[in-house]
Design a protein around this motif. Structure first.
Motif, PDB file in Angstrom:
ATOM      1  N   PHE A  46       1.574 -15.830 -42.110  1.00  0.00           N
ATOM      2  CA  PHE A  46       1.767 -15.962 -40.668  1.00  0.00           C
ATOM      3  C   PHE A  46       1.362 -17.364 -40.211  1.00  0.00           C
ATOM      4  N   SER A  47       0.248 -17.861 -40.725  1.00  0.00           N
ATOM      5  CA  SER A  47      -0.210 -19.204 -40.368  1.00  0.00           C
ATOM      6  C   SER A  47       0.792 -20.263 -40.799  1.00  0.00           C
ATOM      7  N   GLU A  49       4.048 -19.978 -41.647  1.00  0.00           N
ATOM      8  CA  GLU A  49       5.343 -19.918 -40.976  1.00  0.00           C
ATOM      9  C   GLU A  49       5.233 -20.389 -39.523  1.00  0.00           C
ATOM     10  N   GLN A  50       4.161 -20.035 -38.833  1.00  0.00           N
ATOM     11  CA  GLN A  50       3.977 -20.501 -37.459  1.00  0.00           C
ATOM     12  C   GLN A  50       3.890 -22.018 -37.405  1.00  0.00           C
ATOM     13  N   THR A  51       3.126 -22.585 -38.319  1.00  0.00           N
ATOM     14  CA  THR A  51       2.965 -24.036 -38.355  1.00  0.00           C
ATOM     15  C   THR A  51       4.290 -24.721 -38.670  1.00  0.00           C
ATOM     16  N   GLU A  53       7.308 -23.609 -38.169  1.00  0.00           N
ATOM     17  CA  GLU A  53       8.232 -23.472 -37.038  1.00  0.00           C
ATOM     18  C   GLU A  53       7.828 -24.367 -35.868  1.00  0.00           C
ATOM     19  N   HIS A  54       6.539 -24.516 -35.670  1.00  0.00           N
ATOM     20  CA  HIS A  54       6.055 -25.407 -34.616  1.00  0.00           C
ATOM     21  C   HIS A  54       6.472 -26.855 -34.895  1.00  0.00           C
ATOM     22  N   HIS A  55       6.633 -27.176 -36.173  1.00  0.00           N
ATOM     23  CA  HIS A  55       7.033 -28.532 -36.564  1.00  0.00           C
ATOM     24  C   HIS A  55       8.500 -28.588 -37.000  1.00  0.00           C
ATOM     25  N   ARG A  68      12.481 -16.645 -43.440  1.00  0.00           N
ATOM     26  CA  ARG A  68      11.281 -16.152 -42.741  1.00  0.00           C
ATOM     27  C   ARG A  68      10.916 -14.754 -43.227  1.00  0.00           C
ATOM     28  N   SER A  70       7.741 -13.284 -42.168  1.00  0.00           N
ATOM     29  CA  SER A  70       6.731 -12.671 -41.291  1.00  0.00           C
ATOM     30  C   SER A  70       7.173 -11.331 -40.719  1.00  0.00           C
ATOM     31  N   PRO A  89      -4.617 -15.442 -38.063  1.00  0.00           N
ATOM     32  CA  PRO A  89      -4.104 -16.571 -38.835  1.00  0.00           C
ATOM     33  C   PRO A  89      -5.179 -17.648 -39.000  1.00  0.00           C
ATOM     34  N   CYS A 101       5.478 -30.291 -44.819  1.00  0.00           N
ATOM     35  CA  CYS A 101       6.344 -29.114 -44.662  1.00  0.00           C
ATOM     36  C   CYS A 101       7.061 -28.784 -45.965  1.00  0.00           C
TER      37      CYS A 101
END
Length: 191
Positions: A46-47, A49-51, A53-55, A68, A70, A89, A101
């Motif tokens: 989760f951490s 994939e979130q990171t 996607e944020h980038h 993905r 998650s 996360p 990445c």
């Protein structure tokens, strides 16, 4: 010079060994072990994939939405009654670059290959266990496609950033596994 794939593999070799060792203690062939295994993966996945996607990982990997995992992992945890006791996360990164990445996604996509072996074992030992996460995606298609994109897109990236992405991703999985091996966390989900 060694291929980019080989260099990434070398960057994470020792951490990969440690992750495998830590996860082997979670015994995913038992119901409790499988719950802890999924929770450990959730903390890291989760951490990451979130990171990513944020980038804007989808700028690097056009097929990111099909990669993905998650939602599949969350569905399995919900089926096991563990969604309410989700681990927080863990990621707190200083800086995320394109190279980071690529390194992190290399670890995530590589873990899909190991999941192929685990899914058969879990299905044999626990036929009713939810395996959406472990069975997610066709790795025979996704892995070669990822390697082509990696070689085309990451060759210009700073090697230290690639290494940092690999190492950070493996470190998160290691931290997640070690967290689920703590006795006080074993009762978080219903049996």
């Amino acid at each position: 010079m060694a291929s980019l794939r080989l260099r990434l593999r070398q960057f994470g070799a020792e951490l990969h060994r440690q992750v495998d060792e830590a996860f082997s203690a979670l015994t995913p062939h038992t119901a409790d072990g499988y719950r802890r295994f999924l929770r450990a993966h959730a903390a890291a996945l989760f951490s990451l994939e979130q990171t990513l996607e944020h980038h804007a990982i989808e700028r690097l990997l056009a097929d990111w939405p099909t990669r993905r995992r998650s939602p599949a992992l969350l569905a399995d945890l919900q089926a096991l009654g563990c969604a309410e006791a989700m681990p927080v996360p863990m990621l707190a990164l200083r800086q995320v670059t394109e190279g980071w990445c690529w390194g992190a996604v290399y670890v995530l996509e590589g873990s899909r290959l190991g999941a192929q072996v685990l899914v058969r074992r879990v299905q044999k030992e626990q036929p009713a266990a939810p395996v959406s996460y472990l069975a997610h995606g066709d790795s025979a298609v996704l892995w070669p496609a990822f390697l082509r994109q990696l070689e085309a897109g990451a060759h210009q990236c700073d090697e230290q950033e690639l290494r940092r992405g690999v190492e950070d991703a493996f470190a998160l999985f290691l931290e997640g596994a070690r967290g689920q091996n703590c006795p006080e966390r074993l009762q978080d989900c219903p049996a």
